[in-house]
Design a protein around this motif. Structure first.
Motif, PDB file in Angstrom:
ATOM      1  N   ASP A   1       0.362  35.922  -7.966  1.00  0.00           N
ATOM      2  CA  ASP A   1       0.042  36.118  -9.382  1.00  0.00           C
ATOM      3  C   ASP A   1       1.129  36.916 -10.086  1.00  0.00           C
ATOM      4  OD1 ASP A   1      -2.279  34.686  -9.246  1.00  0.00           O
ATOM      5  OD2 ASP A   1      -3.635  36.403  -9.384  1.00  0.00           O
TER       6      ASP A   1
ATOM      7  N   TYR B   1       3.984  34.625 -10.736  1.00  0.00           N
ATOM      8  CA  TYR B   1       3.652  33.677 -11.798  1.00  0.00           C
ATOM      9  C   TYR B   1       3.837  34.292 -13.177  1.00  0.00           C
ATOM     10  CZ  TYR B   1       0.653  30.375 -14.419  1.00  0.00           C
ATOM     11  OH  TYR B   1       0.162  29.462 -15.317  1.00  0.00           O
TER      12      TYR B   1
ATOM     13  N   SER C   1      -1.325  29.664  -8.626  1.00  0.00           N
ATOM     14  CA  SER C   1      -0.157  30.303  -9.237  1.00  0.00           C
ATOM     15  C   SER C   1       1.160  29.865  -8.605  1.00  0.00           C
ATOM     16  CB  SER C   1      -0.287  31.826  -9.153  1.00  0.00           C
ATOM     17  OG  SER C   1      -0.587  32.228  -7.831  1.00  0.00           O
TER      18      SER C   1
ATOM     19  N   SER D   1       3.996  27.865 -15.597  1.00  0.00           N
ATOM     20  CA  SER D   1       3.007  26.892 -16.047  1.00  0.00           C
ATOM     21  C   SER D   1       3.673  25.694 -16.708  1.00  0.00           C
ATOM     22  CB  SER D   1       2.033  27.553 -17.028  1.00  0.00           C
ATOM     23  OG  SER D   1       2.728  28.083 -18.153  1.00  0.00           O
TER      24      SER D   1
END
Length: 325
Positions: free
Chosen positions: A154, A157, A181, A252
């Motif tokens: 995380d 990410y 992630s 993302s």
């Protein structure tokens, strides 16, 4: 960031028609730093070239943290590759993104086994150093490391560090590839290094070439290897190309671009097609036991000169594996 703040359009791919020319046309990964966490990389290999850095994770026996447990640190490494696996992965990355810079962090030994704590230390360091991409052709099945790996993934990410992680080759649950992630990779059987497929059934997100891949091996030899280990560096190279042209994209959006470039899209009006064979799926958490790695380094018989490599190495929490268990 607060609601209402303006966002630079270059950080979002969705508003643009995404094709390969937009995604990486002209990009060879220049300016992108990739960390290969593996068995090490042979220094100055002719198919890889100079490394930005070569490191290993070292265990410190004294109780530095005061919690009764050993500590780990990242130290310069001049031993190179302990097993051949890291060099093979680095060579594949170099084919896809020849201008990216590569840094090696060795955590696996000659049998492609490693300590899960070393995996944690290597990942924490790579995230702190803000590498653009981390190639992780291995994983841990040990539940003790799940929470820590999740937290690190995380952190990566949200700090735009793309962890590209191999899915396990067997129907077992391992980490960190299964976390949303990271960019998780399985292998398809089509002999096309530029082909990428999006998975219709996560947690594996993407498939890349991973069967019969010719790679350099120990002692100056070559081998033809199969497994998700070798699909993963293809995707790492693709990510480096994308970031080389669009350095502001978060993880993302990189996932969105990869999905948009997939070669297995079909229209609803098209006749149904058979899915690409895959070798991995998720299963319930195993009992707390020594883990095997998540990616296979298995030579496909090709010639008497092809070197051999262990197919089912065991690992205490991290490693590389063909058949798992």
């Amino acid at each position: 960031m607060n609601a209402g703040e303006l966002v630079d359009r270059s950080s979002v791919a969705a508003s643009t028609a995404v094709d390969r020319e937009w995604a990486w046309g002209g990009s060879r990964g220049a300016g992108i730093r990739i960390c290969v966490i593996d068995s090490g990389v042979t220094p100055d290999h002719p198919e890889i070239g100079p490394l930005e850095g070569s490191y290993a994770v070292e265990r410190i026996e004294q109780d530095v943290a005061g919690d009764g447990r050993p500590s780990y640190r990242i130290v310069p490494d001049d031993e190179g590759d302990a097993a051949g696996h890291g060099t093979a992965c680095a060579a594949i990355i170099r084919r896809i993104a020849p201008d990216a810079s590569l840094t090696s962090v060795r955590i696996l030994g000659p049998r492609l086994a490693g300590d899960g704590n070393m995996l944690l230390a290597a990942l924490r360091w790579a995230v702190a150093e803000r590498f653009h991409v981390v190639n992780l052709s291995l994983s841990s099945r040990k539940g003790d490391f799940k929470a820590s790996l999740h937290d690190i993934a995380d952190e990566a990410y949200f700090n735009r560090v793309a962890i590209v992680a191999s899915a396990h080759n067997s129907p077992v649950r391992s980490y960190p590839w299964i976390f949303p992630s990271v960019i998780s990779v399985g292998s398809h059987e089509i002999a096309d290094a530029e082909r990428i497929e999006v998975s219709p059934q996560p947690p594996v997100e993407f498939f890349a070439a991973g069967v019969g891949i010719e790679v350099p091996w120990m002692g100056g030899g070559r081998s033809f290897l199969s497994g998700n280990s070798f699909a993963t560096p293809h995707v790492t190279g693709f990510v480096a190309r994308i970031l080389g042209k669009h350095p502001h994209l978060p993880v993302s959006e990189v996932k969105h671009v990869l999905a948009s470039l997939s070669d297995n899209f079909t229209d609803a009006s098209d006749p149904p097609r058979a899915p690409t064979p895959v070798t991995t799926s998720a299963a319930p958490d195993p009992p707390d036991e020594p883990a095997r790695s998540d990616v296979p380094a298995v030579p496909v018989p090709s010639s008497p000169s092809s070197p051999s490599t262990p197919s089912t190495p065991s690992a205490e929490g991290a490693g590389h594996d063909e058949s798992g268990a």
